[in-house]
Each structure stands twice: as C-alpha cells, then as structure tokens.
Write a protein that holds these residues in place. Structure first.
Motif, PDB file in Angstrom:
ATOM      1  N   ARG A 129       0.846  -1.190   0.000  1.00  0.00           N
ATOM      2  CA  ARG A 129       0.000   0.000   0.000  1.00  0.00           C
ATOM      3  C   ARG A 129       0.881   1.239   0.000  1.00  0.00           C
ATOM      4  N   ALA A 130       0.545   2.202  -0.863  1.00  0.00           N
ATOM      5  CA  ALA A 130       1.245   3.497  -0.859  1.00  0.00           C
ATOM      6  C   ALA A 130       0.329   4.528  -0.214  1.00  0.00           C
ATOM      7  N   TYR A 131       0.865   5.268   0.745  1.00  0.00           N
ATOM      8  CA  TYR A 131       0.153   6.414   1.328  1.00  0.00           C
ATOM      9  C   TYR A 131       0.789   7.666   0.736  1.00  0.00           C
ATOM     10  N   VAL A 132      -0.048   8.502   0.122  1.00  0.00           N
ATOM     11  CA  VAL A 132       0.497   9.589  -0.693  1.00  0.00           C
ATOM     12  C   VAL A 132      -0.140  10.921  -0.323  1.00  0.00           C
ATOM     13  N   GLY A 133       0.680  11.905   0.031  1.00  0.00           N
ATOM     14  CA  GLY A 133       0.177  13.244   0.361  1.00  0.00           C
ATOM     15  C   GLY A 133      -0.387  13.939  -0.875  1.00  0.00           C
ATOM     16  N   ALA A 134      -1.373  14.824  -0.634  1.00  0.00           N
ATOM     17  CA  ALA A 134      -2.098  15.470  -1.734  1.00  0.00           C
ATOM     18  C   ALA A 134      -1.196  16.317  -2.627  1.00  0.00           C
ATOM     19  N   GLY A 135      -0.072  16.790  -2.094  1.00  0.00           N
ATOM     20  CA  GLY A 135       0.763  17.698  -2.881  1.00  0.00           C
ATOM     21  C   GLY A 135       1.822  17.013  -3.732  1.00  0.00           C
ATOM     22  N   ARG A 168      -4.833  12.903   1.557  1.00  0.00           N
ATOM     23  CA  ARG A 168      -3.961  11.740   1.357  1.00  0.00           C
ATOM     24  C   ARG A 168      -4.726  10.655   0.594  1.00  0.00           C
ATOM     25  N   LEU A 169      -3.975   9.884  -0.204  1.00  0.00           N
ATOM     26  CA  LEU A 169      -4.570   8.737  -0.904  1.00  0.00           C
ATOM     27  C   LEU A 169      -3.919   7.467  -0.379  1.00  0.00           C
ATOM     28  N   ALA A 170      -4.667   6.367  -0.391  1.00  0.00           N
ATOM     29  CA  ALA A 170      -4.085   5.044  -0.135  1.00  0.00           C
ATOM     30  C   ALA A 170      -4.282   4.220  -1.402  1.00  0.00           C
ATOM     31  N   LEU A 171      -3.170   3.748  -1.983  1.00  0.00           N
ATOM     32  CA  LEU A 171      -3.228   2.978  -3.234  1.00  0.00           C
ATOM     33  C   LEU A 171      -2.794   1.547  -2.972  1.00  0.00           C
ATOM     34  N   GLU A 172      -3.522   0.577  -3.527  1.00  0.00           N
ATOM     35  CA  GLU A 172      -3.167  -0.840  -3.398  1.00  0.00           C
ATOM     36  C   GLU A 172      -2.379  -1.249  -4.637  1.00  0.00           C
ATOM     37  N   LEU A 173      -1.132  -1.644  -4.443  1.00  0.00           N
ATOM     38  CA  LEU A 173      -0.260  -1.955  -5.574  1.00  0.00           C
ATOM     39  C   LEU A 173       0.251  -3.375  -5.436  1.00  0.00           C
ATOM     40  N   SER A 174       0.903  -3.862  -6.490  1.00  0.00           N
ATOM     41  CA  SER A 174       1.372  -5.239  -6.425  1.00  0.00           C
ATOM     42  C   SER A 174       2.734  -5.383  -7.101  1.00  0.00           C
ATOM     43  N   PHE A 175       3.615  -6.236  -6.491  1.00  0.00           N
ATOM     44  CA  PHE A 175       4.889  -6.558  -7.149  1.00  0.00           C
ATOM     45  C   PHE A 175       4.694  -7.631  -8.213  1.00  0.00           C
ATOM     46  N   ALA A 176       3.536  -8.328  -8.181  1.00  0.00           N
ATOM     47  CA  ALA A 176       3.267  -9.354  -9.205  1.00  0.00           C
ATOM     48  C   ALA A 176       2.850  -8.645 -10.490  1.00  0.00           C
ATOM     49  N   PRO A 177       3.506  -8.982 -11.623  1.00  0.00           N
ATOM     50  CA  PRO A 177       3.176  -8.281 -12.869  1.00  0.00           C
ATOM     51  C   PRO A 177       1.692  -8.399 -13.218  1.00  0.00           C
ATOM     52  N   GLN A 178       1.062  -7.298 -13.550  1.00  0.00           N
ATOM     53  CA  GLN A 178      -0.336  -7.319 -13.979  1.00  0.00           C
ATOM     54  C   GLN A 178      -0.560  -6.238 -15.045  1.00  0.00           C
ATOM     55  N   PRO A 179       0.132  -6.416 -16.202  1.00  0.00           N
ATOM     56  CA  PRO A 179       0.005  -5.401 -17.257  1.00  0.00           C
ATOM     57  C   PRO A 179      -1.400  -5.335 -17.849  1.00  0.00           C
ATOM     58  N   VAL A 180      -1.854  -4.113 -18.122  1.00  0.00           N
ATOM     59  CA  VAL A 180      -3.129  -3.887 -18.817  1.00  0.00           C
ATOM     60  C   VAL A 180      -2.753  -3.224 -20.141  1.00  0.00           C
ATOM     61  N   LEU A 181      -2.776  -4.027 -21.212  1.00  0.00           N
ATOM     62  CA  LEU A 181      -2.216  -3.529 -22.483  1.00  0.00           C
ATOM     63  C   LEU A 181      -3.240  -3.525 -23.610  1.00  0.00           C
ATOM     64  N   GLY A 182      -4.535  -3.616 -23.242  1.00  0.00           N
ATOM     65  CA  GLY A 182      -5.569  -3.783 -24.276  1.00  0.00           C
ATOM     66  C   GLY A 182      -5.940  -2.525 -25.026  1.00  0.00           C
ATOM     67  N   TYR A 183      -5.551  -1.347 -24.543  1.00  0.00           N
ATOM     68  CA  TYR A 183      -6.028  -0.101 -25.163  1.00  0.00           C
ATOM     69  C   TYR A 183      -5.135   0.316 -26.330  1.00  0.00           C
ATOM     70  N   GLY A 184      -5.785   0.628 -27.459  1.00  0.00           N
ATOM     71  CA  GLY A 184      -5.072   1.170 -28.618  1.00  0.00           C
ATOM     72  C   GLY A 184      -3.879   0.311 -29.003  1.00  0.00           C
TER      73      GLY A 184
END
Ligand code: EPU
Length: 339
Positions: free
Chosen positions: A88-94, A183-199
């Motif tokens: 999880r990343a905790y990220v300040g608004a600025g 602040r934001l809390a983002l859920e991230l992963s070290f396991a590859p999960q590419p999303v490559l379907g666009y364009g």
C-alpha cells in the motif's frame, strides 16, 4: 482583514493553471503540513473568507478575479507499507502524480503505470477519477483521507464512499466545497499485472514488460499525441466522451459505420468526442486566442492573450458544431471555478 504570514495577498494564478488563463486570487496559501492546513481552513472559516481548492491547475477554468483564499495543499510526503502480497502506498495530496507513477513503477510496483504523464497533484486525481489506456485511479485506490472545511477534522473515505464513475466522483458532487483531499491510499502489487488492451499499447511494449517500461511507453504515446502544457497551454481533454443511448448510437452507426463506439456495462454507448470533433473538420481550427489541437481534437489549446470568456466561446463553437452534425451534446470536463 490582515492575512496571516503564510497567506499571499493578490496572488497571480496565471502560471498556476496549465491553460494559462489570466487569474488573480485575493489570497493564496500552500500549507505544507496538516496542522498549517487546518489553521488555514479554520482562519478562513472564522473570517468568513471563501476557500477555493487548487491542485496542479491542470483541470480547472479559473476566473480573472478569484475572491477569498485559494488553497493548494502542499503535503509532499509518501511512503509504502507491505502487507503480505499487497503493498500500500500512502500519498500526500501535494505529491506530483507523474513523479509518483514513475517512482512506484521504477520500484517494480504495478497498478498505476498506465496513468503516467497525467499532469497535476495526487490530491486532485480522485476528483475526476483520472483515467487513461484502460485504467482508472479507482482501480487501485483503496481509500481517500479528507479534512473537513467546517471543523478541520480528518477522516478516511472508502473507495465505495468515493462513488467513482467515468471522470466523476463524490468530490465533484455531494462533497464539493466541503472537504479537502489530504492523502490517498493505493493498493499496488509486485506481481506483474500489465493492462495492455487499449489502442496500440501492446504493440508498442516488448514481451513481458516491466511496470517502468509500460509507464515509459505510455509517456511516449502521450507525448506524441498530446501538447505539452509548458509549450502550448491546455487542460488535456476539454470534453468528456459522451455516453448516448443504444438507439441513438445505432442511428449514428448506420450513417457512420466507422465511428468508434464502446458499449458500457452500465448501459448506453460511449462515443469518442475527439472523433466527433475531428469529423466536423475542426482539427487545427482557431477561435481567437484558442484552438482545437492539430493532433488530438479533444484538446483545446491557448495561443496566448485569451481569457476564460474567450475559451468558453471557443468551446461553445466546437460543441455547437458536434450537436448540429451528430445531435450529440458534449460536456466540458475541466472544473469551472466561480469568481
Ligand atoms: N480520434 C480521432 N480524432 C481525434 C482524436 C481521437 O479520430 O482527433 C479517435 C481515435 O482515433 C480513437 C478515438 O477517437 O479511435 C479515441 O481517441 P484516443 O484513444 O486518443 O482517446 P480519447 O477518447 O480521445 C481518452 C481520455 C484521455 C486519455 C485517452 C487514452 C477522456 C475525456 N479522455 O481520450 O484522457 O489519455 O483516452 O486513454 O476520456 C484527459 O482526460 O485529459 C485525457 C487526455
């Protein structure tokens, strides 16, 4: 009223909005800590001074004169917390959104790489639920911490409570003007999960790309298509992609079988506003100090010397042409800040 030291009086905001619309705020403050942000909001409340929240200024239409205090939360810290397989990343608004994306991707974390090179601060990202290349912020964001303008108290909102939609959230609606995102809390992963379907994203990245390679490729595609606000002021897509009902989409497709269209899970069909504007022959068309970008018709650019009234006129011409030719209404995407 005598403003406190961290408040700047008569502050020029022209270089604090990426459209470079001329604008002056009565007061401006950029608090760097939660306690100075709280003090700033409470002072404004005691004195009856209206508060306008600003981020990086990449998605706003500013008035020439802005009364009250414009507040840009400059909370610049972020950190990671490991929890089993999830990170999880905790990220300040600025924090700068693009800088965050590159830092996370460089560490091998997946989740936001498709959102590289979107301008602006992290605190503004949930407001319009930033999205690009088949991914939106809501896919990785697990919670948003906000501070109340009424009493300065902080609380967390779950993703569900943020009521995210396409370029939409509770922060544009029920909570507009009553909270500051801190602040934001983002859920991230070290396991590859590419999303490559666009364009042509899949075709542009190599086999088994890293998160950093995807972020770099998305940045390269955006640089090719979208004007750099530092060189040619703009606010990214100026209109939302319109969603029409199925009957209307069918009628249009009979006439324009090549028209890009995307059926929505929630019903209706999303059309590409850029394609509609392009088909009206407006790419590269100039309206006074503003114009339709030559490479991406969804972006309006400012050649200099214009103001918000001129921009609204240009936008009205573009939307009018699309309405006349296709019978489709376009909605302006950037937020209009009242004077
Ligand atoms: N198109 C044209 N002519 C144009 C522009 C687009 O024919 O001048 C066609 C394209 O060929 C394509 C379709 O319209 O078939 C969609 O174009 P594109 O993939 O460029 O995406 P978009 O719908 O115009 C949206 C977002 C962008 C985001 C891109 C990529 C909105 C309002 N805009 O643009 O977001 O980067 O998809 O995911 O949803 C922003 O919000 O500021 C922004 C840049």
């Amino acid at each position: 009223m005598q403003p406190p030291a961290p408040w700047h009086r008569e502050c020029d905001l022209t270089h604090r909005n990426t459209l470079r619309l001329p604008s002056r705020a009565q007061f401006f403050a950029a608090p760097t800590t939660l306690s100075t942000l709280r003090d700033c909001l409470m002072l404004a409340r005691r004195e009856g001074v209206p508060v306008t929240l600003l981020g990086g200024g990449s998605n706003v239409l500013l008035p020439p004169a802005l009364g009250g205090v414009a507040v840009r939360p400059a909370l610049g810290q972020w950190w990671l917390e490991r929890n089993g397989k999830r990170t999880r990343a905790y990220v300040g608004a600025g924090v700068s959104w693009h800088a965050l994306v590159m830092a996370l991707s460089a560490r091998g974390l997946w989740g936001v790489e498709n959102l590289a090179l979107i301008p602006g601060d992290c605190g503004a990202a949930p407001v319009q639920n930033i999205g690009a290349y088949g991914v939106e912020l809501a896919d990785t964001l697990s919670a948003v911490q906000v501070m109340s303008l009424a009493d300065g108290k902080a609380r967390w909102l779950s993703r569900r409570a943020c009521r995210f939609g396409y370029r939409d959230s509770v922060f544009k609606r029920e909570l507009a003007g009553s909270v500051v995102i801190i602040r934001l809390a983002l859920e991230l992963s070290f396991a590859p999960q590419p999303v490559l379907g666009y364009g042509d994203l899949a075709a542009r990245v190599g086999h088994a790309p890293t998160a950093l390679e995807v972020a770099q490729t998305v940045s390269a595609i955006r640089r090719e298509k979208l004007p750099d606000p530092q060189r040619l002021p703009n606010a990214g897509s100026f209109f939302k992609n319109p969603v029409v009902d199925e009957a209307a989409a069918r009628r249009l497709l009979q006439r324009y079988p090549e028209m890009p269209h995307f059926a929505q899970a929630s019903g209706g069909v999303k059309l590409a506003a850029g394609w509609l504007i392009d088909r009206c022959g407006l790419k590269g068309q100039r309206f006074g100090a503003f114009g339709v970008h030559q490479r991406q018709a969804l972006v309006l650019v400012h050649f200099g010397g214009g103001d918000r009234t001129g921009l609204k006129h240009a936008a009205g011409q573009v939307a009018g042409a699309v309405r006349e030719r296709f019978g489709v209404a376009l909605e302006v995407e950037p937020r209009t800040i009242s004077a």
